[in-house]
Design a protein around this motif. Sequence first.
Motif, mmCIF file in Angstrom:
data_model
loop_
_atom_site.group_PDB
_atom_site.id
_atom_site.type_symbol
_atom_site.label_atom_id
_atom_site.label_comp_id
_atom_site.label_asym_id
_atom_site.label_seq_id
_atom_site.Cartn_x
_atom_site.Cartn_y
_atom_site.Cartn_z
ATOM 1 N N ARG A 174 2.080 2.215 -3.843
ATOM 2 C CA ARG A 174 0.762 2.796 -4.229
ATOM 3 C C ARG A 174 -0.183 3.561 -3.585
ATOM 4 N NH1 ARG A 174 -0.476 -1.336 -7.787
ATOM 5 N NH2 ARG A 174 -2.535 -0.413 -8.144
ATOM 6 N N THR A 175 -0.553 3.993 -2.171
ATOM 7 C CA THR A 175 -1.258 5.417 -2.203
ATOM 8 C C THR A 175 -0.688 6.027 -1.099
ATOM 9 O OG1 THR A 175 -1.627 3.119 -0.672
ATOM 10 C CG2 THR A 175 -3.089 3.305 -2.344
ATOM 11 N N ARG A 176 -1.822 6.691 -0.425
ATOM 12 C CA ARG A 176 -1.229 8.203 0.054
ATOM 13 C C ARG A 176 -0.222 7.314 1.815
ATOM 14 N NH1 ARG A 176 -3.492 12.337 3.664
ATOM 15 N NH2 ARG A 176 -2.029 14.105 2.841
ATOM 16 N N ARG A 177 0.446 7.421 1.721
ATOM 17 C CA ARG A 177 1.735 7.192 2.677
ATOM 18 C C ARG A 177 1.405 8.055 4.560
ATOM 19 N NH1 ARG A 177 6.562 7.517 -0.599
ATOM 20 N NH2 ARG A 177 5.290 9.369 -1.779
ATOM 21 N N LEU A 208 0.422 -0.834 -0.415
ATOM 22 C CA LEU A 208 0.615 0.359 0.120
ATOM 23 C C LEU A 208 0.913 1.465 -0.027
ATOM 24 C CD1 LEU A 208 -2.830 -0.342 2.489
ATOM 25 C CD2 LEU A 208 -3.292 -0.479 0.625
ATOM 26 N N GLU A 229 2.579 14.381 2.061
ATOM 27 C CA GLU A 229 2.261 13.510 1.440
ATOM 28 C C GLU A 229 3.576 14.295 0.147
ATOM 29 O OE1 GLU A 229 2.054 9.532 0.061
ATOM 30 O OE2 GLU A 229 1.705 10.764 1.780
ATOM 31 N N CYS A 248 6.214 2.579 4.916
ATOM 32 C CA CYS A 248 6.345 4.139 4.985
ATOM 33 C C CYS A 248 7.062 4.753 5.829
ATOM 34 C CB CYS A 248 4.449 4.472 5.646
ATOM 35 S SG CYS A 248 3.549 2.693 5.483
#
Length: 470
Positions: free
Chosen positions: A92-95, A89, A222, A139
Amino acid sequence: MLQRAGRTGEASLMNNLNKPPYPSPKRSWYMVALLTLAYFISYIDRTVIGLLVGPIQADLGVTDSQMGLLLGLAFGIFYATMGLPLGWLADRTRRVSIVSCAIALWSAATALCGLASNYLHLFLLRMSVGVGEAALSPCTMSMVADSFPKEKRGKAIAVYSMALSLGTATAYYAIGALLAALRGVEVLDWPLVGAIRPWQAVFIIVGVPGLLLALAMLTVREPVRRDLKQGTSSAPWLMFRYLFSNWKTYLTFVLPFCLMTTVAYTHFWMPEMFVRTWGMEAPEFAKTKAIVTLVCAPATVFSAGALSDYLVRRGQDNAPLAIAVAGTFLFVPTGFLIGLMPGTTSAFIVLGMSLVGIATTTATGLTALLMITPPQFRGQISAVYYMAISITGLTLGPSTVGWLSDWFNGGTGIAGFDAFLESVLPGATGAKGLALAFAAVPLIYGSIVLALAPVTLRCFRRELARIREN
């Protein structure tokens, strides 16, 4: 040829011009500060149970072996295994959102440990703490790599890693003072909560502040993802294919850090070992341990990170791993000697030396890992790294101590072996069995890793050379 070289140079220049600039130092270091604070709190929540072994055993009636599982396996099951999907994740996504939710989860689970009424409840809540904390470091490593150039990452990662020692020291000092203040108190009656034991109150007090940090984390911007080649995929199967194609490098790479966590997590047993071996009460031990940790560990972590950056800027890309391996040659022999010292003063001196070695290894491992990891896999491979060192450390460290302690205590029943144990440490088959079990862990596992250290460094240098060629 000249035209081709010119076109190559122009393409390289255009690629550099098209890359987004790194965030401002102010923004980057604000992010590092909050992530370090999160790591700091996470380590307090992770280690607080080590100071509460005696009261928990008295109230819940569990053995050393069961307590070893609670200290290690309960937390480690999901801390290790959830890191991989959460690392995916992170790629791929907002950490920032992942980290905020993770902080809220582990903090709430820690506070709820204060309401646990039996061993199973406490075991399940410690598993929940592991789920939340599993998201933080993958992250963090991904965000740090996108916020700092290669030659400046070492210091940022070292500052983040300092939270381990600062969190440990704070946990021991503050919780030791809290336990001292609650000495003699049998039951506390709190509004909304009702009647609870002092050890339960400690869990609640420690867990609640993290909920506020979860909200503060949402103020971080981010970072823009960097260095991704067009068309590259971060699919997990591609990441595993990359790992398997470079298995010798990564397998030998992770060994010193698996050893470090194995030895470090035996420290969960240290308060109880000092009680049984030298009669030092937990609050007194906690304060002294905090001072030793603060004196020895944070400065070592920062210095090792700064030295790593200095050497990398001068072309020695293998320096981060070489520094980490050097630390193992210090914490293994000193870790073996702690429980065998004649008194608390000498034990704390040797402990300080061991902490310097652990801090040295901790400081530069992730810096080295990022140097051999493709950008699209940073979160996932960081998660695999944490999974490997966590499973190893949390299962082998506390559990081995607990099992050996139960085996030594009262005698092993092996002819001649008990006499040998008593010759090594008088009382080893009685009250001091825990100290001998504590000493055995770095001796057993450390001898293997130290013997393989030259192979670890050789494989890492070979991988760096391959990356430079490509």
